[in-house]
Design a protein around this motif. Structure first.
Motif, PDB file in Angstrom:
ATOM      1  N   GLY A 134      47.599  79.470  94.776  1.00 20.34           N
ATOM      2  CA  GLY A 134      48.639  78.966  95.644  1.00 20.34           C
ATOM      3  C   GLY A 134      49.884  78.643  94.860  1.00 20.34           C
ATOM      4  N   PRO A 135      50.868  78.092  95.557  1.00 22.00           N
ATOM      5  CA  PRO A 135      52.165  77.871  94.928  1.00 22.00           C
ATOM      6  C   PRO A 135      52.093  76.831  93.821  1.00 22.00           C
ATOM      7  N   VAL A 136      52.883  77.024  92.796  1.00 23.83           N
ATOM      8  CA  VAL A 136      53.069  76.010  91.758  1.00 23.83           C
ATOM      9  C   VAL A 136      54.564  75.857  91.537  1.00 23.83           C
ATOM     10  N   ALA A 137      54.931  74.831  90.789  1.00 19.37           N
ATOM     11  CA  ALA A 137      56.347  74.624  90.502  1.00 19.37           C
ATOM     12  C   ALA A 137      56.866  75.773  89.653  1.00 19.37           C
ATOM     13  N   PRO A 138      58.149  76.124  89.840  1.00 15.86           N
ATOM     14  CA  PRO A 138      58.731  77.147  88.973  1.00 15.86           C
ATOM     15  C   PRO A 138      58.563  76.714  87.514  1.00 15.86           C
ATOM     16  N   GLY A 139      58.214  77.637  86.652  1.00 17.36           N
ATOM     17  CA  GLY A 139      58.015  77.279  85.256  1.00 17.36           C
ATOM     18  C   GLY A 139      56.580  76.894  84.945  1.00 17.36           C
ATOM     19  N   GLU A 140      55.773  76.731  85.998  1.00 21.31           N
ATOM     20  CA  GLU A 140      54.369  76.400  85.750  1.00 21.31           C
ATOM     21  C   GLU A 140      53.467  77.609  85.920  1.00 21.31           C
ATOM     22  N   THR A 141      54.070  78.778  86.047  1.00 24.56           N
ATOM     23  CA  THR A 141      53.254  79.976  86.176  1.00 24.56           C
ATOM     24  C   THR A 141      52.736  80.381  84.804  1.00 24.56           C
ATOM     25  N   ALA A 142      51.648  81.153  84.807  1.00 24.45           N
ATOM     26  CA  ALA A 142      51.035  81.548  83.536  1.00 24.45           C
ATOM     27  C   ALA A 142      50.616  83.011  83.611  1.00 24.45           C
ATOM     28  N   TYR A 143      51.503  83.831  84.161  1.00 25.50           N
ATOM     29  CA  TYR A 143      51.119  85.225  84.401  1.00 25.50           C
ATOM     30  C   TYR A 143      50.711  85.943  83.123  1.00 25.50           C
ATOM     31  N   GLY A 144      51.459  85.732  82.046  1.00 26.35           N
ATOM     32  CA  GLY A 144      51.156  86.422  80.792  1.00 26.35           C
ATOM     33  C   GLY A 144      49.759  86.110  80.300  1.00 26.35           C
ATOM     34  N   VAL A 145      49.437  84.816  80.304  1.00 25.54           N
ATOM     35  CA  VAL A 145      48.108  84.385  79.857  1.00 25.54           C
ATOM     36  C   VAL A 145      47.033  84.974  80.764  1.00 25.54           C
ATOM     37  N   ASP A 146      47.296  84.934  82.087  1.00 31.25           N
ATOM     38  CA  ASP A 146      46.319  85.453  83.049  1.00 31.25           C
ATOM     39  C   ASP A 146      46.038  86.931  82.793  1.00 31.25           C
ATOM     40  N   ILE A 147      47.102  87.682  82.554  1.00 33.20           N
ATOM     41  CA  ILE A 147      46.929  89.120  82.349  1.00 33.20           C
ATOM     42  C   ILE A 147      46.183  89.381  81.034  1.00 33.20           C
ATOM     43  N   ALA A 148      46.567  88.652  79.982  1.00 33.48           N
ATOM     44  CA  ALA A 148      45.889  88.827  78.691  1.00 33.48           C
ATOM     45  C   ALA A 148      44.391  88.532  78.833  1.00 33.48           C
ATOM     46  N   ARG A 149      44.073  87.470  79.572  1.00 38.71           N
ATOM     47  CA  ARG A 149      42.674  87.109  79.775  1.00 38.71           C
ATOM     48  C   ARG A 149      41.940  88.219  80.519  1.00 38.71           C
ATOM     49  N   ASP A 150      42.590  88.743  81.571  1.00 37.19           N
ATOM     50  CA  ASP A 150      41.941  89.806  82.338  1.00 37.19           C
ATOM     51  C   ASP A 150      41.770  91.073  81.501  1.00 37.19           C
ATOM     52  N   ILE A 151      42.685  91.321  80.578  1.00 33.31           N
ATOM     53  CA  ILE A 151      42.528  92.484  79.693  1.00 33.31           C
ATOM     54  C   ILE A 151      41.302  92.284  78.791  1.00 33.31           C
ATOM     55  N   GLY A 152      41.110  91.052  78.340  1.00 31.73           N
ATOM     56  CA  GLY A 152      39.904  90.736  77.570  1.00 31.73           C
ATOM     57  C   GLY A 152      38.636  91.021  78.373  1.00 31.73           C
ATOM     58  N   PHE A 153      38.645  90.586  79.632  1.00 35.53           N
ATOM     59  CA  PHE A 153      37.479  90.827  80.493  1.00 35.53           C
ATOM     60  C   PHE A 153      37.290  92.326  80.729  1.00 35.53           C
ATOM     61  N   LEU A 154      38.428  93.026  80.845  1.00 38.93           N
ATOM     62  CA  LEU A 154      38.383  94.472  81.040  1.00 38.93           C
ATOM     63  C   LEU A 154      37.698  95.132  79.839  1.00 38.93           C
ATOM     64  N   ALA A 155      37.998  94.640  78.633  1.00 45.17           N
ATOM     65  CA  ALA A 155      37.377  95.197  77.424  1.00 45.17           C
ATOM     66  C   ALA A 155      35.866  94.988  77.450  1.00 45.17           C
ATOM     67  N   LEU A 156      35.444  93.770  77.867  1.00 45.12           N
ATOM     68  CA  LEU A 156      34.004  93.511  77.971  1.00 45.12           C
ATOM     69  C   LEU A 156      33.353  94.485  78.956  1.00 45.12           C
ATOM     70  N   ALA A 157      34.017  94.670  80.093  1.00 46.36           N
ATOM     71  CA  ALA A 157      33.481  95.587  81.107  1.00 46.36           C
ATOM     72  C   ALA A 157      33.416  97.001  80.551  1.00 46.36           C
ATOM     73  N   GLY A 158      34.417  97.362  79.740  1.00 44.99           N
ATOM     74  CA  GLY A 158      34.426  98.687  79.132  1.00 44.99           C
ATOM     75  C   GLY A 158      33.233  98.887  78.217  1.00 44.99           C
ATOM     76  N   ILE A 159      32.909  97.880  77.423  1.00 41.99           N
ATOM     77  CA  ILE A 159      31.740  97.959  76.531  1.00 41.99           C
ATOM     78  C   ILE A 159      30.478  98.227  77.341  1.00 41.99           C
ATOM     79  N   VAL A 160      30.321  97.459  78.415  1.00 42.40           N
ATOM     80  CA  VAL A 160      29.116  97.602  79.243  1.00 42.40           C
ATOM     81  C   VAL A 160      29.057  98.983  79.880  1.00 42.40           C
ATOM     82  N   MET A 161      30.219  99.505  80.271  1.00 50.30           N
ATOM     83  CA  MET A 161      30.245 100.787  80.950  1.00 50.30           C
ATOM     84  C   MET A 161      29.949 101.931  79.970  1.00 50.30           C
TER      85      MET A 161
END
Lengths: 178, 352
Positions: A134-161
């Motif tokens: 949901g909404p957060v205050a401007p400046g409180e977003t963390a899109y970069g961190v979120d994407i980096a984390r998901d890329i990490g998870f993607l790598a784990l999924a890649g190993i399993v696949m």
């Protein structure tokens, strides 16, 4: 597709003199790496599913992306935690490991696309990846961190696949990926 | 070994391999099939379970009487009902409040109609100092709902507002729409539209001119943290002493909803402290996630005893008189609340 899964040790055709190729260190370690990736992903997905509840708030997280009409948001909001839970279960017990890994990787790609789209449109939201978005205050977003984390998870999924062979799995019990 | 025997052995081994290959293929199909079944069961069963525990749409029921209170809140209850009191604090611009209304709103109304619960609607504005249009939407919506309460149609109007909630950060709750929705809710008194116009102008002035100047000035003397922790009505009082005349707010519904927001922060403290919207109290006890499902809400209410409504009804139905004791009403509202007021040091302006 799984030609690599058939290691020579169980192949009945080769009792003859050709010495088995020395097993690389990776071949010895890989099943345990995959097991670790499986269990880690299962924990991550299971926690993600649990923390999205109640579904009313999961729906709100989807709504915050402002991508779909309300009925679609509702459908996704209810289905997403269930899908995450189902994938977590498959990975934990090691059933159809390769396909569960592929589906998880695909899901991560969809998540990354969603976050990128929110970022590109200048929305100020929490991704709702874990817990309620949901909404957060401007400046409180963390899109970069979120994407980096998901890329990490993607790598784990890649190993399993790519290397679905792992101990403690129903697949192995069924004679797959030995 | 003869040549023929050797060929035969080779053939046998080949057959064996083929058989094993076939078996492996079959197992693989079985495994994938099993996985698909597991996923389908979880998705299908889970979807059915969750979806059936939501109100899903507006079931038309005959509403019990709704009684406007001195502080501008509204009590929905069957005549003479002795039942648990469910207090709903919501901001019309808050997305989670919309989800609460969608998931549980009609269940609340049904329980009120059946005399199983006394539902106390307490609109607040936690977004008053947010950037426009979040602030103006929040205030304009709440003031219009208060005007609908004058016409005895608060609950109907509440539902319409949440159905039409603007996406956060987008313009919405346009004055013309607010008036049109009044007609949809069954309001015929022209005073409603007049009031909506007047309150919209107040909300506009508050959010676009008055509040930014006030906050800017306050920042010279206080930290952002201090300002954030201050009830908006306290900040307004500070402004009155520092050259920010707030008289345009006097006797407005915008002022009343700001007061209601201050009051709830004073009313509850400690574990029960008001923590943003939606916050729902069952006989004064803050509810958890169970409030987001019809069954969870019903079970919790069924397990609770009768409660007391923490406000006084407005005796006359006349809106103009409501304003007379509006200021006093805000304070009178909580005799108990005032005692609590002293030790209520909880940070008041909770973020959503």
């Amino acid at each position: 597709m799984d030609s690599t899964d058939n290691t020579t040790e169980t192949a009945p055709g080769g009792p003859a003199g050709d010495a088995p190729a020395p097993r690389s260190r990776w071949a010895a370690v890989q099943p345990w790496v995959t097991l670790a990736a499986r269990v880690a992903l299962a924990g991550i997905l299971g926690y993600a599913a649990y923390s999205k509840l109640p579904v009313a708030l999961s729906i709100q997280s989807v709504e915050a992306y402002d991508l779909f009409p309300d009925p679609v948001n509702e459908f996704i909001g209810i289905t997403l935690p269930l899908l995450e839970f189902a994938l977590a279960l498959l990975l934990l017990v090691g059933l159809a490991t390769r396909y569960a890994g592929a589906a998880t990787g695909l899901l991560m790609l969809v998540f990354i696309a969603g976050i990128v789209s929110a970022w590109a449109r200048g929305l100020n939201i929490d991704c709702g990846c874990f817990g309620t978005g949901g909404p957060v205050a401007p400046g409180e977003t963390a899109y970069g961190v979120d994407i980096a984390r998901d890329i990490g998870f993607l790598a784990l999924a890649g190993i399993v696949m790519v290397w679905p062979r792992s101990p403690l799995s129903l697949d192995r019990f069924a004679g797959l990926y030995r | 070994m003869s040549k023929a025997a050797r060929r035969e052995a080779r053939e046998r081994i080949k057959q064996q391999r083929l058989a094993e290959e076939r078996k492996r293929k079959r197992n693989k199909i079985l495994v994938i099939g099993a996985a698909v079944v597991v996923v389908a069961l979880i998705l299908g069963g889970g979807y059915f379970w969750f979806a059936s525990d939501r109100d899903g749409g507006d079931t038309e029921i005959a509403l019990p009487p709704q009684t406007l209170q001195q502080d501008g809140s509204v009590v929905l209850a069957k005549e003479g009902a002795q039942a648990p009191v469910v207090e709903v604090y919501a901001d019309f611009q808050c997305p989670a409040c919309k989800q609460f209304e969608t998931a549980s709103g009609s269940t609340l109304q049904q329980m009120a109609a059946a005399g199983e619960a006394v539902v106390h609607y307490r609109p607040v504005s936690i977004f008053a100092l947010q950037p426009d249009p979040i602030s103006t939407n929040s205030l304009r919506g709440a003031a219009a709902a208060r005007a609908a309460a004058d016409a005895g149609k608060y609950v109907e109007y509440n539902d319409i507002l949440f159905e039409n909630q603007p996406v956060e950060g987008r313009p919405g709750f346009a004055v013309e729409d607010l008036k049109k929705w009044g007609e949809e809710a069954g309001i015929t008194d022209p005073a409603f539209a007049e009031r909506v116009d007047a309150e919209a102008a107040v909300a506009e002035r508050f959010a676009k001119e008055y509040a930014p100047a006030l906050v800017q000035d306050a920042q010279q003397q206080m930290s952002d943290q201090q300002i954030g922790a201050m009830p908006v009505t306290d900040l307004i009082a500070w402004g009155d002493e520092n050259g920010h005349d707030s008289s345009f707010l006097d006797d407005t519904y915008v002022q009343q909803v700001l007061q209601a927001t201050t009051d709830v922060n004073a009313r509850y403290s400690g574990a029960q402290a008001f923590s943003g919207t939606p916050t729902v109290y069952l006989n004064g006890q803050k509810m958890g996630d169970e409030m987001y499902s019809a069954s969870g809400l019903r079970d919790a209410v069924a397990a609770a005893g009768p409660g007391e409504v923490q406000s006084e009804p407005l005796e006359s139905g006349d809106g103009a008189e409501a304003e007379e004791d509006g200021d006093g009403g805000g304070k009178k509202d909580g005799d108990a609340a005032e005692d609590e007021n002293e030790d209520a040091s909880a940070s008041p302006e909770a973020k959503e």
